[in-house]
Motif scaffolding. Structure first.
Motif, PDB file in Angstrom:
ATOM      1  N   TYR A  31      -9.234  -5.517  -2.266  1.00 21.80           N
ATOM      2  CA  TYR A  31      -8.933  -6.484  -1.214  1.00 21.80           C
ATOM      3  C   TYR A  31      -7.675  -6.063  -0.475  1.00 21.80           C
ATOM      4  O   TYR A  31      -6.800  -5.388  -1.021  1.00 21.80           O
ATOM      5  CB  TYR A  31      -8.810  -7.910  -1.752  1.00 21.80           C
ATOM      6  CG  TYR A  31      -7.898  -8.104  -2.943  1.00 21.80           C
ATOM      7  CD1 TYR A  31      -6.511  -8.075  -2.814  1.00 21.80           C
ATOM      8  CD2 TYR A  31      -8.432  -8.358  -4.201  1.00 21.80           C
ATOM      9  CE1 TYR A  31      -5.683  -8.279  -3.901  1.00 21.80           C
ATOM     10  CE2 TYR A  31      -7.615  -8.564  -5.298  1.00 21.80           C
ATOM     11  CZ  TYR A  31      -6.240  -8.529  -5.145  1.00 21.80           C
ATOM     12  OH  TYR A  31      -5.419  -8.726  -6.232  1.00 21.80           O
ATOM     13  N   TYR A  33      -4.760  -7.700   2.049  1.00 28.39           N
ATOM     14  CA  TYR A  33      -4.065  -8.784   2.743  1.00 28.39           C
ATOM     15  C   TYR A  33      -2.779  -8.193   3.315  1.00 28.39           C
ATOM     16  O   TYR A  33      -2.529  -6.991   3.188  1.00 28.39           O
ATOM     17  CB  TYR A  33      -3.740  -9.922   1.773  1.00 28.39           C
ATOM     18  CG  TYR A  33      -4.964 -10.606   1.188  1.00 28.39           C
ATOM     19  CD1 TYR A  33      -5.643 -11.581   1.903  1.00 28.39           C
ATOM     20  CD2 TYR A  33      -5.439 -10.277  -0.080  1.00 28.39           C
ATOM     21  CE1 TYR A  33      -6.770 -12.217   1.376  1.00 28.39           C
ATOM     22  CE2 TYR A  33      -6.561 -10.898  -0.616  1.00 28.39           C
ATOM     23  CZ  TYR A  33      -7.220 -11.868   0.117  1.00 28.39           C
ATOM     24  OH  TYR A  33      -8.330 -12.482  -0.407  1.00 28.39           O
ATOM     25  N   GLN A  71      -9.794  -2.757   8.936  1.00 30.27           N
ATOM     26  CA  GLN A  71      -9.770  -4.195   9.232  1.00 30.27           C
ATOM     27  C   GLN A  71      -9.536  -4.467  10.718  1.00 30.27           C
ATOM     28  O   GLN A  71     -10.010  -5.466  11.260  1.00 30.27           O
ATOM     29  CB  GLN A  71      -8.665  -4.887   8.430  1.00 30.27           C
ATOM     30  CG  GLN A  71      -9.034  -5.261   7.014  1.00 30.27           C
ATOM     31  CD  GLN A  71      -7.931  -6.058   6.349  1.00 30.27           C
ATOM     32  OE1 GLN A  71      -6.744  -5.811   6.560  1.00 30.27           O
ATOM     33  NE2 GLN A  71      -8.300  -7.018   5.524  1.00 30.27           N
ATOM     34  N   LYS A  79     -15.740 -11.040  12.986  1.00 29.18           N
ATOM     35  CA  LYS A  79     -16.076 -11.349  11.597  1.00 29.18           C
ATOM     36  C   LYS A  79     -15.102 -10.612  10.678  1.00 29.18           C
ATOM     37  O   LYS A  79     -15.432  -9.584  10.087  1.00 29.18           O
ATOM     38  CB  LYS A  79     -17.520 -10.945  11.292  1.00 29.18           C
ATOM     39  CG  LYS A  79     -18.060 -11.555  10.005  1.00 29.18           C
ATOM     40  CD  LYS A  79     -19.538 -11.242   9.827  1.00 29.18           C
ATOM     41  CE  LYS A  79     -20.079 -11.897   8.559  1.00 29.18           C
ATOM     42  NZ  LYS A  79     -21.526 -11.583   8.361  1.00 29.18           N
ATOM     43  N   PRO A  80     -13.878 -11.130  10.563  1.00 23.06           N
ATOM     44  CA  PRO A  80     -12.866 -10.444   9.745  1.00 23.06           C
ATOM     45  C   PRO A  80     -13.220 -10.476   8.261  1.00 23.06           C
ATOM     46  O   PRO A  80     -14.033 -11.290   7.815  1.00 23.06           O
ATOM     47  CB  PRO A  80     -11.592 -11.246  10.029  1.00 23.06           C
ATOM     48  CG  PRO A  80     -12.083 -12.600  10.420  1.00 23.06           C
ATOM     49  CD  PRO A  80     -13.374 -12.378  11.145  1.00 23.06           C
ATOM     50  N   TRP A  81     -12.607  -9.585   7.517  1.00 23.25           N
ATOM     51  CA  TRP A  81     -12.840  -9.519   6.072  1.00 23.25           C
ATOM     52  C   TRP A  81     -11.530  -9.261   5.349  1.00 23.25           C
ATOM     53  O   TRP A  81     -10.565  -8.760   5.923  1.00 23.25           O
ATOM     54  CB  TRP A  81     -13.856  -8.420   5.731  1.00 23.25           C
ATOM     55  CG  TRP A  81     -13.470  -7.047   6.225  1.00 23.25           C
ATOM     56  CD1 TRP A  81     -13.813  -6.483   7.419  1.00 23.25           C
ATOM     57  CD2 TRP A  81     -12.637  -6.082   5.553  1.00 23.25           C
ATOM     58  NE1 TRP A  81     -13.256  -5.231   7.534  1.00 23.25           N
ATOM     59  CE2 TRP A  81     -12.539  -4.954   6.403  1.00 23.25           C
ATOM     60  CE3 TRP A  81     -11.987  -6.061   4.325  1.00 23.25           C
ATOM     61  CZ2 TRP A  81     -11.800  -3.821   6.062  1.00 23.25           C
ATOM     62  CZ3 TRP A  81     -11.245  -4.933   3.972  1.00 23.25           C
ATOM     63  CH2 TRP A  81     -11.168  -3.829   4.839  1.00 23.25           C
ATOM     64  N   THR A  82     -11.508  -9.599   4.075  1.00 25.89           N
ATOM     65  CA  THR A  82     -10.352  -9.313   3.227  1.00 25.89           C
ATOM     66  C   THR A  82     -10.757  -8.513   1.991  1.00 25.89           C
ATOM     67  O   THR A  82      -9.965  -7.756   1.454  1.00 25.89           O
ATOM     68  CB  THR A  82      -9.662 -10.617   2.771  1.00 25.89           C
ATOM     69  OG1 THR A  82     -10.640 -11.483   2.172  1.00 25.89           O
ATOM     70  CG2 THR A  82      -9.008 -11.331   3.951  1.00 25.89           C
ATOM     71  N   HIS A  83     -11.990  -8.690   1.528  1.00 30.09           N
ATOM     72  CA  HIS A  83     -12.492  -7.971   0.354  1.00 30.09           C
ATOM     73  C   HIS A  83     -13.570  -6.979   0.779  1.00 30.09           C
ATOM     74  O   HIS A  83     -14.297  -7.218   1.749  1.00 30.09           O
ATOM     75  CB  HIS A  83     -13.089  -8.942  -0.669  1.00 30.09           C
ATOM     76  CG  HIS A  83     -12.057  -9.748  -1.402  1.00 30.09           C
ATOM     77  ND1 HIS A  83     -12.052  -9.893  -2.765  1.00 30.09           N
ATOM     78  CD2 HIS A  83     -10.985 -10.456  -0.947  1.00 30.09           C
ATOM     79  CE1 HIS A  83     -11.031 -10.654  -3.128  1.00 30.09           C
ATOM     80  NE2 HIS A  83     -10.377 -11.012  -2.040  1.00 30.09           N
ATOM     81  N   TYR A 100     -14.928 -12.382   3.451  1.00 28.18           N
ATOM     82  CA  TYR A 100     -13.655 -12.993   3.833  1.00 28.18           C
ATOM     83  C   TYR A 100     -13.308 -14.054   2.797  1.00 28.18           C
ATOM     84  O   TYR A 100     -14.002 -15.065   2.669  1.00 28.18           O
ATOM     85  CB  TYR A 100     -13.707 -13.630   5.221  1.00 28.18           C
ATOM     86  CG  TYR A 100     -12.373 -14.259   5.580  1.00 28.18           C
ATOM     87  CD1 TYR A 100     -11.332 -13.469   6.053  1.00 28.18           C
ATOM     88  CD2 TYR A 100     -12.143 -15.611   5.372  1.00 28.18           C
ATOM     89  CE1 TYR A 100     -10.095 -14.015   6.333  1.00 28.18           C
ATOM     90  CE2 TYR A 100     -10.904 -16.170   5.653  1.00 28.18           C
ATOM     91  CZ  TYR A 100      -9.889 -15.370   6.130  1.00 28.18           C
ATOM     92  OH  TYR A 100      -8.659 -15.908   6.389  1.00 28.18           O
ATOM     93  N   PRO A 102      -9.950 -16.252   1.585  1.00 28.34           N
ATOM     94  CA  PRO A 102      -8.547 -16.564   1.888  1.00 28.34           C
ATOM     95  C   PRO A 102      -7.621 -16.078   0.776  1.00 28.34           C
ATOM     96  O   PRO A 102      -7.988 -16.080  -0.404  1.00 28.34           O
ATOM     97  CB  PRO A 102      -8.541 -18.099   1.994  1.00 28.34           C
ATOM     98  CG  PRO A 102      -9.951 -18.466   2.313  1.00 28.34           C
ATOM     99  CD  PRO A 102     -10.802 -17.455   1.608  1.00 28.34           C
ATOM    100  N   LYS A 103      -6.443 -15.680   1.162  1.00 21.86           N
ATOM    101  CA  LYS A 103      -5.476 -15.163   0.193  1.00 21.86           C
ATOM    102  C   LYS A 103      -5.219 -16.158  -0.936  1.00 21.86           C
ATOM    103  O   LYS A 103      -5.118 -15.779  -2.108  1.00 21.86           O
ATOM    104  CB  LYS A 103      -4.171 -14.832   0.923  1.00 21.86           C
ATOM    105  CG  LYS A 103      -3.077 -14.247   0.048  1.00 21.86           C
ATOM    106  CD  LYS A 103      -1.872 -13.899   0.903  1.00 21.86           C
ATOM    107  CE  LYS A 103      -0.712 -13.391   0.083  1.00 21.86           C
ATOM    108  NZ  LYS A 103       0.453 -13.041   0.933  1.00 21.86           N
ATOM    109  N   SER A 106      -7.735 -16.046  -3.720  1.00 21.97           N
ATOM    110  CA  SER A 106      -7.932 -14.751  -4.373  1.00 21.97           C
ATOM    111  C   SER A 106      -7.131 -14.683  -5.668  1.00 21.97           C
ATOM    112  O   SER A 106      -6.226 -15.486  -5.904  1.00 21.97           O
ATOM    113  CB  SER A 106      -7.505 -13.616  -3.440  1.00 21.97           C
ATOM    114  OG  SER A 106      -6.100 -13.642  -3.239  1.00 21.97           O
TER     115      SER A 106
END
Length: 265
Positions: A31, A33, A71, A79-83, A100, A102-103, A106
């Motif tokens: 992930y 962030y 990213q 369509k943002p992602w974090t993982h 996606y 949220p922090k 996670s």
């Protein structure tokens, strides 16, 4: 800015330059962030289990910055992602998945899934405080997350260090982490390097009594945690007027902590 296809190719080239030729299927996942970040590479065994592949620290940082660049690609603007999870099969990209999360939803080593997604049985093996898990599950699909993680985590430590400023608390965390990585409690340690946008280097050594230095290896999680702490330190108010890029940390046998800074373009 690089296109996503160029970034994928660079990631593939880097990974397969360090992976033994006999490995045919690997997973690169983690992930991203602002902080924290976690990345890992695993070989996928015939029974579906995964076995960690150690990545040298310099290459790990390269991969982290490539994922941060990914990213920002236009294709993810809507369509943002974090993982992420990327599967490579015999040197070819086989499967790419993003999520996606949220922090605040996670947790370390929890990839492609949020705290709120865990069943009670899954939660039991995570180390997540029960109150935090219950809070996230309660608010799932409500558009809210509930209280911040910091409300539930290390309550005793918050009270213990409540008199410290933000930078002093980070110094304390860095010192504790360095000592936990060191091969012995009775040794002098030096961590030095630089932290710049999209470019960082950390060197960790044990200093012997005769003045010689021995390199200390760090795991990917330890490296990324240190980098996160250093980036957090750069953002402390005390450095607003005197920013720094380069640092030199010493931690002696008596746990006396010293840190020097300089700024270089």
């Amino acid at each position: 800015m690089k296109s996503e296809q160029i970034i994928y190719q660079e990631i593939k080239d880097i990974l397969w330059s360090i992976i033994p030729p006999k490995e045919s299927k690997i997973a690169f996942r983690g992930y991203i962030y602002d902080s924290p970040n976690q990345l890992g590479c695993h070989k996928i065994l015939d029974d579906g289990q995964m076995e960690l592949i150690e990545i040298p620290s310099g290459i790990l940082l390269q991969l982290m910055y490539l994922m941060k660049d990914l990213q920002k690609c236009e294709i993810f603007s809507q369509k943002p992602w974090t993982h992420f999870k990327i599967i490579f099969l015999k040197n070819k990209m086989f499967e790419v998945d993003f999520a996606y999360i949220p922090k605040e939803d996670s947790w370390v080593n929890l990839i492609m899934k949020g705290i709120s997604d865990l069943t009670e049985e899954e939660w039991k093996n995570t180390g997540i405080p029960k109150e935090l898990w219950e809070e996230r599950v309660f608010y799932k699909d409500s558009g809210q997350l509930g209280k911040l993680q910091s409300y539930f985590i290390n309550k005793e430590r918050r009270e213990e260090f409540s008199n410290l400023t933000d930078d002093q608390y980070i110094y304390q965390q860095i010192a504790e982490l360095l000592r936990s990585i060191a091969p012995s409690n009775q040794c002098n340690l030096v961590l030095s390097g630089y932290v710049k946008n999209q470019l960082s280097q950390l060197d960790f050594h044990q200093v012997m009594d005769n003045g010689q230095t021995l390199h200390i290896d760090m795991s990917s999680d330890e490296l990324l945690t240190l980098l996160q702490l250093l980036e957090d330190l750069q953002n402390c108010k005390i450095f607003a007027k005197e920013p720094w890029t380069h640092f030199h940390i010493t931690l002696d046998k008596d746990d006396k902590f010293k840190m020097g800074f300089s700024y270089e373009n």
